[in-house]
Design a protein around this motif. Structure first.
Motif, PDB file in Angstrom:
ATOM      1  N   LEU A   1       5.258   3.000 -10.841  1.00 48.91           N
ATOM      2  CA  LEU A   1       5.515   3.166  -9.415  1.00 48.91           C
ATOM      3  C   LEU A   1       4.368   2.600  -8.590  1.00 48.91           C
ATOM      4  N   ARG A   2       4.673   2.304  -7.336  1.00 45.61           N
ATOM      5  CA  ARG A   2       3.673   1.818  -6.385  1.00 45.61           C
ATOM      6  C   ARG A   2       4.083   2.266  -4.987  1.00 45.61           C
ATOM      7  N   TYR A   3       3.307   1.929  -3.992  1.00 42.36           N
ATOM      8  CA  TYR A   3       3.551   2.349  -2.612  1.00 42.36           C
ATOM      9  C   TYR A   3       3.669   3.873  -2.496  1.00 42.36           C
ATOM     10  N   PRO A   4       2.594   4.617  -2.704  1.00 46.52           N
ATOM     11  CA  PRO A   4       2.642   6.073  -2.516  1.00 46.52           C
ATOM     12  C   PRO A   4       3.158   6.419  -1.127  1.00 46.52           C
ATOM     13  N   GLY A   5       4.001   7.413  -1.051  1.00 44.75           N
ATOM     14  CA  GLY A   5       4.583   7.821   0.221  1.00 44.75           C
ATOM     15  C   GLY A   5       5.954   7.257   0.475  1.00 44.75           C
TER      16      GLY A   5
ATOM     17  N   LEU B   1      -2.487  -0.857  -6.367  1.00 45.54           N
ATOM     18  CA  LEU B   1      -2.258  -1.885  -5.349  1.00 45.54           C
ATOM     19  C   LEU B   1      -0.812  -1.847  -4.896  1.00 45.54           C
ATOM     20  N   PRO B   2      -0.510  -2.174  -3.632  1.00 48.74           N
ATOM     21  CA  PRO B   2      -1.457  -2.555  -2.590  1.00 48.74           C
ATOM     22  C   PRO B   2      -2.206  -1.337  -2.050  1.00 48.74           C
ATOM     23  N   ARG B   3      -3.341  -1.592  -1.436  1.00 46.02           N
ATOM     24  CA  ARG B   3      -4.146  -0.485  -0.916  1.00 46.02           C
ATOM     25  C   ARG B   3      -3.577   0.059   0.393  1.00 46.02           C
ATOM     26  N   HIS B   4      -2.631  -0.665   0.995  1.00 46.90           N
ATOM     27  CA  HIS B   4      -1.978  -0.170   2.197  1.00 46.90           C
ATOM     28  C   HIS B   4      -0.513  -0.578   2.161  1.00 46.90           C
ATOM     29  N   ASP B   5       0.283   0.138   2.901  1.00 50.06           N
ATOM     30  CA  ASP B   5       1.729  -0.110   2.959  1.00 50.06           C
ATOM     31  C   ASP B   5       2.068  -0.487   4.388  1.00 50.06           C
TER      32      ASP B   5
ATOM     33  N   GLU C   1       3.485   0.725  10.073  1.00 46.53           N
ATOM     34  CA  GLU C   1       4.293   0.425  11.252  1.00 46.53           C
ATOM     35  C   GLU C   1       5.019   1.671  11.748  1.00 46.53           C
ATOM     36  N   MET C   2       5.506   2.500  10.799  1.00 41.76           N
ATOM     37  CA  MET C   2       6.212   3.725  11.188  1.00 41.76           C
ATOM     38  C   MET C   2       5.288   4.726  11.865  1.00 41.76           C
TER      39      MET C   2
END
Length: 302
Positions: free
Chosen positions: A132-136, A290-294, A299-300
């Motif tokens: 998995l990636r993109y926590p949240g 990675l990535p360190r930001h989403d 944006e949300m």
């Protein structure tokens, strides 16, 4: 015949709970390391390989399948083709749930959406964890019948379509929910799981009457039958081949039924399709850093 790949490109025949190593059959194939053809050579030469595999099986010492690491049954597809919203009940659940739809009009038909491609680098097998990636972000399971093309074709008719199938396997189309196009958010590494093996087409009388069931940590999430497909397997092959040349080893994910839901790090997924078998795969306990930001979440929050 049930054919698997295992332990770094070994090839085996599966019978019951055992696998027979028949990798020696591949010696008859050309060395293509420098050619990189847009096809899977072992699938293209399957008719020639099957009798060799059967002979080698009689001499092979079986290994418990629990003792091998299963890989995707097709190694080198030129394309991973996906069919969106191809079960009526899934269309309805998606239209009713904005966590899935993200503002899209989910009442359209599959012919209005068209098909889409996943990156080949997303391909993985039962012995590899889903990462998995993109926590949240919500990341969902989607069980699908996967069709493996056996013969190069283009512009085939529905009536002729099944002649071009090498076999069938269980597919998991892992999906990050969000506003991006499907080809991006479904193409992360390990997000196209195939297995546990390929069942050759001669053993499946009717791909339009197969039961599907998916469990997460033992709980049933999805249960349906391929008779409920909007575009059945022959229609999907006709549709895909009207746009793409289909090559040996190409995979068509036929769409997921209702019941999609989130998976979490550490989960165990069991996906079964009747006449094929059960794909068991773990979700890795750690989320990819990675990535360190989403950008979507950022944006949300603005």
């Amino acid at each position: 015949m049930r054919i698997c790949r295992f332990n770094t490109d070994r090839v085996g025949i599966v019978e019951g709970d055992e696998v027979f190593d028949v990798s020696g059959a591949l010696a008859c194939l050309p060395d293509s390391r420098w050619l990189f053809p847009q096809k899977d050579i072992s699938i293209a030469e399957l008719a020639r390989l099957l009798p060799l595999m059967s002979e080698l099986k009689e001499q092979a010492t079986p290994t418990p399948i629990a003792d091998v690491r299963l890989e995707a049954p097709v190694a080198n597809p030129s394309k991973l083709i996906n069919a969106p919203i191809n079960y009526r009940a899934h269309i309805e659940e998606t239209a009713a749930n904005q966590e899935i739809a993200h503002g899209r009009d989910m009442t359209k038909s599959i012919w209005q959406w068209g098909l889409f491609l996943k990156a080949n680098s997303a391909l993985s097998g039962a012995g590899e964890p889903i990462r998995l990636r993109y926590p949240g972000r919500r990341i969902d399971h989607e069980i699908e019948l996967a069709v493996i093309i056996g013969t190069q074709c283009h512009g085939v008719t529905r009536d002729e379509a099944l002649k071009y199938v090498a076999g069938y396997t269980v597919g998991l189309d892992i999906t990050i929910r969000g506003p991006e196009l499907q080809s991006f958010r479904k193409s992360a590494d390990s997000f196209a799981v195939l297995g546990p093996w390929m069942v050759t087409a001669d053993e499946i009388d009717d791909p339009g009457c197969l039961g599907l069931e998916l469990r997460v940590n033992g709980q049933i999430r999805q249960k349906a039958n391929t008779r409920d497909l909007v575009y059945d397997v022959p229609k999907l092959i006709e549709y895909a081949s009207s746009m793409y040349q289909l090559n040996p080893g190409d995979v068509i994910f036929t769409g997921t039924p209702e019941g999609v839901g989130p998976i979490e790090a550490g989960d165990r997924i069991e996906a079964r399709i009747s006449e094929i078998g059960e794909l068991r795969v773990d979700v890795a306990p750690e989320i990819v850093a990675l990535p360190r930001h989403d950008p979507v979440l950022e944006e949300m929050q603005c």
